[in-house]
Design a protein around this motif. Structure first.
Motif, mmCIF file in Angstrom:
data_model
loop_
_atom_site.group_PDB
_atom_site.id
_atom_site.type_symbol
_atom_site.label_atom_id
_atom_site.label_comp_id
_atom_site.label_asym_id
_atom_site.label_seq_id
_atom_site.Cartn_x
_atom_site.Cartn_y
_atom_site.Cartn_z
ATOM 1 N N LEU A 16 0.830 -1.201 0.000
ATOM 2 C CA LEU A 16 0.000 0.000 0.000
ATOM 3 C C LEU A 16 0.868 1.256 0.000
ATOM 4 O O LEU A 16 0.632 2.194 -0.775
ATOM 5 C CB LEU A 16 -0.931 -0.001 1.214
ATOM 6 N N PHE A 59 -0.986 -5.629 -4.818
ATOM 7 C CA PHE A 59 -1.855 -5.729 -3.662
ATOM 8 C C PHE A 59 -2.418 -7.142 -3.501
ATOM 9 O O PHE A 59 -2.803 -7.767 -4.495
ATOM 10 C CB PHE A 59 -3.018 -4.738 -3.757
ATOM 11 N N SER A 106 -6.972 -0.749 -1.112
ATOM 12 C CA SER A 106 -5.624 -0.253 -1.368
ATOM 13 C C SER A 106 -5.571 0.502 -2.700
ATOM 14 O O SER A 106 -4.957 1.568 -2.793
ATOM 15 C CB SER A 106 -4.627 -1.414 -1.382
#
Length: 481
Positions: free
Chosen positions: A262, A406, A414
């Motif tokens: 992130l 992610f 995210s």
């Protein structure tokens, strides 16, 4: 087939498993999805040819002054920031496919509001709606493409997102030469309508379906995307091994496998904007005029064409060179070109640091006669280098990496945070550029050059190379870290 399957399960490279894949329908699904970024590009490009027309229009209720024209161009970024938040919710709740189909509603509605506008506020509202759709699109399409693609073509197909954005911008510039603002809005509403039609025939991503415990539907999706000769059950098992069915809670953001990608994604989006792309593009028209390009609309077409060409180059080579190589090359080229911009302004703007008038930096009337013409080649070369450098790396690659790094269960929230970061920074850089120029004059471009250097350093130490890896392998890498 059993012998081949055993090879894959014993640890052979994942790319070996895709020797029998047929990509035709994968390319079709990608084409349907990237009509969203094409629509997004038309939204960004729409204001450039339209603002001069609306500033001269006979209707006083729609005529824009300088401040209103600035808001007409930049309010899209606020709508897109909201779209990033909404898209992060939708992509995990209703799926990638349906989220993308829903984008067509605010796209078309926004253009309808603009066409039927009775005052400036309706123009703003229409731009916000198209911006909202753009924000959702910029989140959903990279996720959709990364999840339907396999390792051999994921980089190329993911780069097509940015390629279609710049193609849309170029299309709006070219169409704006001949079309009035009403008819240009009508033209811009066609791509989202076609996207809605085509996406209704495309599959949902196998990873989302497996996360919803829809195994049969995931197999059917893979059969569509890979053709009949792949071992679809094997690929399902590879995906299923990393699919976590439980939901995501805030406590889990303490887990490095969640917060590290992130932070990397948000930093990439931050750096993409502070390298100065919007500011440099803002000044492009004046630079071309100083270099005796009298038709500013044609100058915009030239810049758009350079973007399209070099973004296409990036898409063709990214699966061979890797992501980090393109980011290095792009960052270095942009650092050099923005440093040259600063040098250009230092030489043509006398007493620039002492200027109390920001407009001095956008008009060269006070320059010694002939100075700007003698140095105009430096500005044009710097502009060309910057646009080419951005297009080959820091334009497409951050969006691609965002869609890859992610974990599945955090992909929606995210990605939403990254899209929000990108659009908020785009708004701030665009709106504050005038004030920054007034404060530090040509030093603004040297500041951008410093950020470009920082982007190279950040890439070296923190950005993972994702070339040739499946999404599951990338997720496993962050878990091991």
């Amino acid at each position: 087939m059993a012998a081949e399957e055993s090879r894959y399960l014993l640890g052979y490279p994942a790319s070996d498993a895709y020797q029998r894949v047929q990509n035709k329908k994968l390319y079709l699904a990608t084409f349907a999805a990237v009509l969203g970024p094409l629509s997004f590009g038309f939204v960004l490009g729409y204001s450039s040819p339209v603002i001069p027309e609306l500033r001269e229009i006979n209707d006083p209720t729609l005529r824009l002054d300088s401040s209103q024209a600035s808001w007409f161009g930049s309010v899209v970024t606020l709508g897109a920031a909201a779209g990033g938040i909404l898209g992060g919710y939708l992509v995990d709740r209703v799926g990638r496919k349906l989220s993308l189909m829903l984008c067509s509603i605010p796209y078309v509605s926004g253009y309808v509001v603009i066409i039927s506008a009775q005052n400036v506020w309706m123009l703003y509202f229409g731009r916000i709606l198209t911006g909202l759709a753009s924000g959702i699109t910029s989140l959903v399409v990279p996720v959709y493409i990364s999840e339907i693609s396999h390792t051999k073509v994921r980089g190329m197909l993911g780069s097509c997102v940015q390629l279609m954005v710049v193609t849309g911008i170029l299309g709006a510039y070219i169409a704006g030469i001949t079309l009035k603002w009403h008819w240009l809005a009508v033209l811009c509403s066609f791509p989202p309508c076609i996207m809605l039609l085509l996406m209704s025939f495309m599959p949902e991503t196998p990873r989302f379906l497996l996360n919803q415990n829809k195994h049969a539907e995931a197999i059917a999706s893979l059969q569509f995307l890979r053709g009949p000769y792949m071992d679809h059950e094997w690929e399902c098992r590879q995906i299923k091994a990393n699919v976590e069915e439980e939901g995501l809670n805030l406590y889990e953001f303490k887990n490095p496998s969640i917060y590290r990608p992130l932070l990397i994604g948000m930093a990439l989006m931050f750096l993409q904007q502070v390298t100065g792309i919007n500011a440099v593009m803002f000044y492009a028209e004046i630079i071309f005029e100083d270099a005796n390009f009298k038709d500013s609309r044609m100058a915009s077409v030239v810049v758009g064409a350079v973007q399209v060409c070099f973004t296409a180059v990036a898409a063709l080579i990214i699966d061979k060179t890797g992501r980090k190589v393109l980011l290095y090359m792009s960052g270095i080229i942009m650092a050099v070109s923005t440093a040259l911009f600063g040098l250009y302004f230092k030489m043509v703007l006398p007493h620039g640091n002492n200027s109390s008038n920001a407009n001095l930096c956008f008009t060269l009337n006070s320059v010694s006669p002939g100075t700007e013409n003698n140095l105009s080649w430096l500005a044009v070369v710097s502009l060309g280098l910057f646009v080419a450098g951005f297009a080959v790396g820091w334009g497409p690659v951050p969006w691609l990496v965002m869609s890859e790094i992610f974990p599945l269960k955090a992909r929606g929230i995210s990605s939403g945070a990254c899209v929000l970061t990108n659009w908020v920074m785009a708004f701030l850089v665009t709106k504050e550029f005038h004030d920054l120029i007034a404060l530090i004059s040509y030093g603004t471009f040297w500041l951008f050059s410093a950020f470009c250097c920082l982007s190279v350093i950040f890439t070296a130490f923190y950005v993972p190379e994702t070339k040739g890896q499946t999404l599951e392998q990338i997720e496993a890498h962050f878990r091991r870290s």
